[in-house]
Enzyme design. Structure first.
Site, PDB file in Angstrom:
ATOM      1  N   SER A   9       0.844  -1.195  -0.054  1.00 28.01           N
ATOM      2  CA  SER A   9      -0.067  -0.117   0.132  1.00 28.01           C
ATOM      3  C   SER A   9       0.852   1.296  -0.075  1.00 28.01           C
ATOM      4  CB  SER A   9      -0.933   0.035   1.339  1.00 28.01           C
ATOM      5  OG  SER A   9      -0.054   0.152   2.540  1.00 28.01           O
ATOM      6  N   ILE A  24       6.169  -3.813   7.948  1.00 27.73           N
ATOM      7  CA  ILE A  24       6.373  -2.204   8.066  1.00 27.73           C
ATOM      8  C   ILE A  24       7.345  -1.674   7.182  1.00 27.73           C
ATOM      9  CG2 ILE A  24       6.779  -0.413   9.659  1.00 27.73           C
ATOM     10  CD1 ILE A  24       4.314  -1.644  10.455  1.00 27.73           C
ATOM     11  N   LYS A  25       6.969  -0.747   6.158  1.00 29.03           N
ATOM     12  CA  LYS A  25       7.789  -0.643   4.970  1.00 29.03           C
ATOM     13  C   LYS A  25       8.678   0.742   5.598  1.00 29.03           C
ATOM     14  CE  LYS A  25       5.801   0.042   0.833  1.00 29.03           C
ATOM     15  NZ  LYS A  25       4.803   0.370  -0.007  1.00 29.03           N
ATOM     16  N   ILE A  26      10.063   0.551   5.397  1.00 31.29           N
ATOM     17  CA  ILE A  26      11.032   1.293   5.958  1.00 31.29           C
ATOM     18  C   ILE A  26      11.894   1.790   4.611  1.00 31.29           C
ATOM     19  CG2 ILE A  26      13.060   1.892   7.157  1.00 31.29           C
ATOM     20  CD1 ILE A  26      11.645   0.603   9.379  1.00 31.29           C
ATOM     21  N   LEU A  62       2.674  -1.423   5.363  1.00 36.60           N
ATOM     22  CA  LEU A  62       2.127  -0.300   5.624  1.00 36.60           C
ATOM     23  C   LEU A  62       3.558   0.310   5.871  1.00 36.60           C
ATOM     24  CD1 LEU A  62       0.013   1.791   6.536  1.00 36.60           C
ATOM     25  CD2 LEU A  62       0.299   0.798   8.911  1.00 36.60           C
TER      26      LEU A  62
END
Length: 375
Positions: A45, A140-142, A109
């Protein structure tokens, strides 16, 4: 009944994820259909996609009105609604996650893009979002910036599943894999389980070709090495990805990796991102067909999913023609095109391209919040 190309690609070890997530897809059955009929096994997303759904349609209006009544700021309203959608998608793909032994069925996300150069802020945000989503098959996107990589390592050590984004160069990719391996080794040393923490590394493709092709076209316009420049158009991204996969095979083999694998570690899969074709002169499945292979993921927007379903050709291709790919990158260097300069620029531009739609989303949400309050 024969498999369609999206289904058949699984036989070659690749997962296809949807690069799109909205409440309508989750609750309207569209996402379930992609899972059941095409074998789509994950989702990513981003704020740009959420913006159109949250502010232009009506699916979120009731929740926006309710959250606005609590006097929440636009960013918290966005997070609340996005987390609900992420949770719904995670629940839908949970059987995939369970059946795959925790190697597929994920939903991503991202942390606030304003934190791309703030390592400590990224750590705090990742921890908070991970806790709020509260699903084992969430990512979790970093971003893989220099400031982001230590945060990636620390979060993995803590057991947070991480999708590292904004990777364009082989050097950056190698750094990301090393951070993953170090995190696993730290967990093993601390006596923590290794089979409960997952990671993917998102290597961005079409943006590489867009920027390199502009340089090649400039050479052609000047009449400099026109034939060589024309032959190299549309080659840089695929060459980079194939060589990245070759690096991955080395990193996840040998004594170091085998020791971690015996302790239950999961490989960090390469994920091909930015896979919609930007140049109409190229195939609409340019960033799918040549990059099929074991332990890989390709995230596709709806239009590319439709195209590949219709006329995609499936074969194990990611390890083909490696010498040709090396020659392509050498050819670019021979023309004075520095891929390192290109990828450095892409990281800087990529951070901005994350920030701008995020800020636009918050501004549009504020406007809609006011409009609904007055309705």
């Amino acid at each position: 009944m024969s498999k369609n190309p999206l289904q058949a690609i699984k036989d070659h070890g690749q997962s296809i994820w949807l690069d799109n997530l909205t409440r309508g897809l989750v609750k309207g059955g569209g996402l379930r259909r992609l899972l059941e009929e095409d074998g789509i096994s994950g989702v990513t997303s981003n704020p740009a996609i959420f913006n159109a759904a949250m502010t232009k349609g009506t699916d979120y209006d009731e929740q926006i009105r309710a959250l606005a009544g609590k006097e929440l700021p636009a960013e918290r309203i966005y997070e609340t609604m996005a987390i609900e959608d992420i949770q719904g998608a995670c629940d839908l793909f949970r059987p995939v996650y369970d059946e795959s032994g925790g190697t597929d069925g994920f939903v991503s996300l991202e942390v606030s893009p304003h934190l791309a150069r703030d390592g400590e802020g990224t750590r705090k945000e990742a921890r908070r979002l991970w806790k709020e989503v509260d699903r084992p098959n969430a990512f979790i996107k970093i971003p893989g910036t220099p400031e982001g990589i230590p945060a990636v390592r620390d979060c993995l050590i803590e057991g947070i599943n991480i999708n590292i984004t904004l990777l364009f160069s082989l050097d950056a990719y190698a750094t990301v894999m090393e951070a993953h391996l170090q995190a696993l080794e730290a967990r093993r040393k601390a006596g923590k389980p290794l089979d409960t923490v997952a990671s993917v590394a998102s290597f961005f493709l079409s943006r590489i070709d867009t920027k390199v092709d502009k340089r090649l076209d400039a050479l052609r316009e000047k009449g400099e090495h026109a034939e060589e420049a024309a032959a190299l158009r549309g080659k840089a991204a695929i060459a980079s990805a194939k060589l990245a996969y070759a690096l991955w095979k080395v990193a996840y083999s040998g004594d170091r990796w085998e020791a971690l694998a015996k302790a239950g570690a999961l490989v960090q899969k390469p994920l091909w991102a930015s896979t919609s074709t930007k140049d109409p002169a190229y195939s609409d499945v340019l960033y799918v067909e040549p990059l099929i292979g074991p332990q890989t993921i390709n995230t596709l927007p709806d239009v590319t999913i439709d195209a590949f379903r219709d006329h995609g050709r499936v074969a194990s291709t990611v390890e083909r023609d490696l010498d040709e790919q090396k020659q392509a990158l050498a050819g670019l260097a021979g023309l004075g095109i520095s891929l390192q300069t290109v990828t450095d620029e892409l990281v800087e531009e990529g951070v901005k391209k994350f920030v701008e739609p995020f800020d636009a989303l918050l501004a549009d949400l504020e406007e809609k919040k006011r409009a609904l309050a007055g309705a």
